[in-house]
Design an enzyme around this catalytic site. Structure first.
Site, PDB file in Angstrom:
ATOM      1  N   GLY A  12       0.780  -1.227   0.000  1.00  0.00           N
ATOM      2  CA  GLY A  12       0.000   0.000   0.000  1.00  0.00           C
ATOM      3  C   GLY A  12       0.816   1.283   0.000  1.00  0.00           C
ATOM      4  O   GLY A  12       0.305   2.333   0.396  1.00  0.00           O
ATOM      5  N   LEU A  89      -3.885  -7.546  -6.892  1.00  0.00           N
ATOM      6  CA  LEU A  89      -3.414  -8.680  -7.696  1.00  0.00           C
ATOM      7  C   LEU A  89      -4.517  -9.591  -8.229  1.00  0.00           C
ATOM      8  O   LEU A  89      -4.227 -10.613  -8.841  1.00  0.00           O
ATOM      9  CB  LEU A  89      -2.424  -9.509  -6.863  1.00  0.00           C
ATOM     10  CG  LEU A  89      -1.161  -8.754  -6.439  1.00  0.00           C
ATOM     11  CD1 LEU A  89      -0.236  -9.660  -5.641  1.00  0.00           C
ATOM     12  CD2 LEU A  89      -0.430  -8.184  -7.640  1.00  0.00           C
ATOM     13  N   HIS A 108       0.980  -0.002 -13.238  1.00  0.00           N
ATOM     14  CA  HIS A 108       1.798  -1.204 -13.446  1.00  0.00           C
ATOM     15  C   HIS A 108       3.263  -0.780 -13.591  1.00  0.00           C
ATOM     16  O   HIS A 108       3.553   0.187 -14.289  1.00  0.00           O
ATOM     17  CB  HIS A 108       1.330  -1.940 -14.713  1.00  0.00           C
ATOM     18  CG  HIS A 108       2.056  -3.222 -14.941  1.00  0.00           C
ATOM     19  ND1 HIS A 108       1.743  -4.385 -14.271  1.00  0.00           N
ATOM     20  CD2 HIS A 108       3.117  -3.522 -15.735  1.00  0.00           C
ATOM     21  CE1 HIS A 108       2.560  -5.352 -14.657  1.00  0.00           C
ATOM     22  NE2 HIS A 108       3.415  -4.850 -15.542  1.00  0.00           N
ATOM     23  N   GLU A 178       6.712   5.945  -9.032  1.00  0.00           N
ATOM     24  CA  GLU A 178       5.255   5.729  -9.060  1.00  0.00           C
ATOM     25  C   GLU A 178       4.542   6.698  -8.132  1.00  0.00           C
ATOM     26  O   GLU A 178       3.474   7.208  -8.440  1.00  0.00           O
ATOM     27  CB  GLU A 178       4.912   4.295  -8.621  1.00  0.00           C
ATOM     28  CG  GLU A 178       5.163   3.254  -9.672  1.00  0.00           C
ATOM     29  CD  GLU A 178       4.689   1.880  -9.247  1.00  0.00           C
ATOM     30  OE1 GLU A 178       3.601   1.758  -8.657  1.00  0.00           O
ATOM     31  OE2 GLU A 178       5.424   0.904  -9.501  1.00  0.00           O
TER      32      GLU A 178
HETATM   33  C1  GRF Z   1       3.421  -1.160  -7.559  1.00  0.00           C
HETATM   34  O1  GRF Z   1       4.661  -1.425  -8.146  1.00  0.00           O
HETATM   35  C2  GRF Z   1       2.342  -1.104  -8.620  1.00  0.00           C
HETATM   36  O2  GRF Z   1       2.796  -0.632  -9.862  1.00  0.00           O
HETATM   37  C3  GRF Z   1       1.938  -2.531  -8.736  1.00  0.00           C
HETATM   38  O3  GRF Z   1       2.006  -3.027  -7.415  1.00  0.00           O
HETATM   39  C4  GRF Z   1       2.961  -2.282  -6.662  1.00  0.00           C
HETATM   40  C5  GRF Z   1       2.279  -1.801  -5.418  1.00  0.00           C
HETATM   41  O4  GRF Z   1       3.184  -1.385  -4.453  1.00  0.00           O
HETATM   42  N1  GRF Z   1       0.672  -2.693  -9.378  1.00  0.00           N
HETATM   43  P1  GRF Z   1       2.649  -0.970  -3.011  1.00  0.00           P
HETATM   44  O5  GRF Z   1       1.959  -2.171  -2.418  1.00  0.00           O
HETATM   45  O6  GRF Z   1       1.705   0.170  -3.219  1.00  0.00           O
HETATM   46  O7  GRF Z   1       3.859  -0.566  -2.243  1.00  0.00           O
END
Ligand code: GRF
Length: 191
Positions: A12, A89, A108, A178
Site C-alpha cells: 500500500g 493482484l 503497473h 510511481e
Molecule cells: C506497484 O509497483 C504497482 O505498480 C503494482 O504493485 C505495486 C504496489 O506497491 N501494481 P505498493 O503495495 O503500493 O507498495
C-alpha cells in the site's frame, strides 16, 4: 470533490501516496474506501490509521459468485466516483467492470505492453527487465478490463535501468517514481 476507492493487496505505498496527495490538496479528491483481498495487508492497516474505511473482500470470504455484487455495494455505500488499483493482484469482477466502465485505473511497474499479463507482478517484472538487458523501464497507468494489464494506456513514464541494478534496486527506483507519477496523473485526470 471526487471519491476514489483504492484496491490494494499488499504494502500500500502507492495507496499512501494517493492519500498524501489528497491531503496535500494536489489531488482534488478523497480516498473514500480501501478494499483488499488480503485481510492482513499493510494497505488495510494504513487505511485504518488514516481513518479511512478498510474493507476485506475476497472470493473466499464471500458466498460463491457474489464477490462482484458485494464490491459494488461497498463502492456505492461510499459514493465511489473512480476506482484505482494500486497493487491489487486479483481480477475485477464483471459487475464492477460494467458499472465503473472507463472509471477503473491500474498502475503497473513496466512500460506496457512489455512485461504485463498473468504472473507479471512485483519483483517478477523487474527480474524480466534485467534478464532482457533493457536499458530503460517505466510505469504505465491504464484503464482496467477483464484481462490483466490490458486496457487503454493513459500515461507512461520512463525510468532508467542502471548498471549493476538488482531486481530489488530497480523495483525501489520504479516505486519511488510511481508515488510521484500517480499523484500527477490523478491531479490531471480529476481536474
Ligand atoms: C506497484 O509497483 C504497482 O505498480 C503494482 O504493485 C505495486 C504496489 O506497491 N501494481 P505498493 O503495495 O503500493 O507498495
Amino acid at each position: 470533490m471526487k471519491n476514489i476507492a483504492v484496491f490494494a493487496s499488499h504494502g500500500g505505498s502507492d495507496l499512501q501516496a494517493i492519500i498524501d496527495g489528497c491531503k496535500a490538496g494536489k489531488i482534488p479528491a478523497r480516498v473514500c474506501v480501501v478494499i483488499s483481498n488480503n485481510s492482513g495487508s499493510r494497505a488495510l492497516e494504513r487505511a485504518k490509521g488514516e481513518g479511512i474505511p478498510a474493507v476485506h473482500l475476497s472470493a473466499n470470504s464471500t458466498a460463491a459468485g457474489s464477490l462482484g455484487d458485494e464490491m459494488l455495494a461497498v463502492l456505492h455505500a461510499h459514493k465511489t466516483d473512480i476506482v484505482f488499483l494500486a497493487g491489487y493482484l486479483k481480477k475485477i469482477p464483471a459487475p464492477v467492470l460494467k458499472t465503473y466502465e472507463n472509471r477503473i485505473f491500474n498502475i503497473h511497474p513496466s512500460l506496457l505492453p512489455k512485461y504485463g499479463g498473468r504472473g507479471m507482478f512485483g519483483i517478477n517484472v523487474h527480474t524480466a527487465v534485467l534478464a532482457a538487458g533493457d536499458t530503460e523501464t517505466g510505469i504505465t497507468i491504464h484503464r482496467v478490463t477483464a484481462e490483466y494489464d490490458s486496457g487503454d494506456i493513459l500515461a507512461q513514464r520512463k525510468v532508467p535501468v542502471h548498471m549493476g541494478d538488482t531486481p530489488e534496486s530497480l523495483a525501489a527506483r520504479v516505486l519511488e517514481q510511481e508515488h510521484i507519477f500517480l499523484v500527477e496523473f490523478l491531479e490531471g485526470e480529476l481536474q
